[in-house]
Design a protein around this motif. Sequence first.
Motif, short mmCIF file in Angstrom:
data_model
loop_
_atom_site.label_atom_id
_atom_site.label_comp_id
_atom_site.label_asym_id
_atom_site.label_seq_id
_atom_site.Cartn_x
_atom_site.Cartn_y
_atom_site.Cartn_z
N ILE A 70 0.83 -1.20 0.00
CA ILE A 70 0.00 0.00 0.00
C ILE A 70 0.87 1.25 0.00
O ILE A 70 1.81 1.35 0.78
CB ILE A 70 -0.93 0.01 1.23
CG1 ILE A 70 -1.87 -1.19 1.15
CG2 ILE A 70 -1.71 1.31 1.32
CD1 ILE A 70 -2.70 -1.39 2.38
N THR A 72 1.35 4.44 1.28
CA THR A 72 0.82 5.20 2.41
C THR A 72 0.93 6.71 2.22
O THR A 72 0.15 7.46 2.80
CB THR A 72 1.53 4.80 3.71
OG1 THR A 72 2.94 4.97 3.54
CG2 THR A 72 1.24 3.35 4.05
N SER A 74 0.23 8.45 -0.38
CA SER A 74 -0.96 8.90 -1.08
C SER A 74 -2.15 9.01 -0.12
O SER A 74 -2.92 9.96 -0.19
CB SER A 74 -1.28 7.92 -2.21
OG SER A 74 -2.46 8.28 -2.86
N SER A 75 -2.28 8.05 0.77
CA SER A 75 -3.37 8.08 1.75
C SER A 75 -3.24 9.27 2.69
O SER A 75 -4.22 9.96 2.97
CB SER A 75 -3.39 6.79 2.56
OG SER A 75 -3.60 5.68 1.72
N ARG A 78 -4.12 12.50 0.96
CA ARG A 78 -5.57 12.68 0.84
C ARG A 78 -6.17 13.18 2.15
O ARG A 78 -7.08 14.01 2.15
CB ARG A 78 -6.25 11.37 0.42
CG ARG A 78 -6.38 11.27 -1.07
CD ARG A 78 -7.20 10.08 -1.49
NE ARG A 78 -6.21 9.14 -2.03
CZ ARG A 78 -6.02 7.91 -1.65
NH1 ARG A 78 -6.76 7.37 -0.73
NH2 ARG A 78 -5.10 7.15 -2.19
#
Length: 103
Positions: A70, A72, A74-75, A78
Amino acid sequence: PNLEVKKDDALRLENFYGTCIILSLHSPAVIFEQLCLLYALPRMRARNFRVILPWFSTGQTERVEKIGQIATASSLARMLSATPACPTGPSTVVIYDIHALQE
């Protein structure tokens, strides 16, 4: 966690020309508390809201090299982008990264 901004401090927020918060998202243990404060301050009518990140801790884990991994960064980006607008307009997020390549 039971988080709170003192009533007097919350009332003074809308009288300041600008509000600046320095976040340190270096550990998962502090990310939730700091994001709660980050989302609450504009609702308390903080004006000219500026968020400063001296280091984007997950920036080095953006590469997905195998299936199931994953990204992270990018998360977290956001989550920062979801900062509510303040009465004077959108919040400003400034990230300083001394490890970034200089051009």
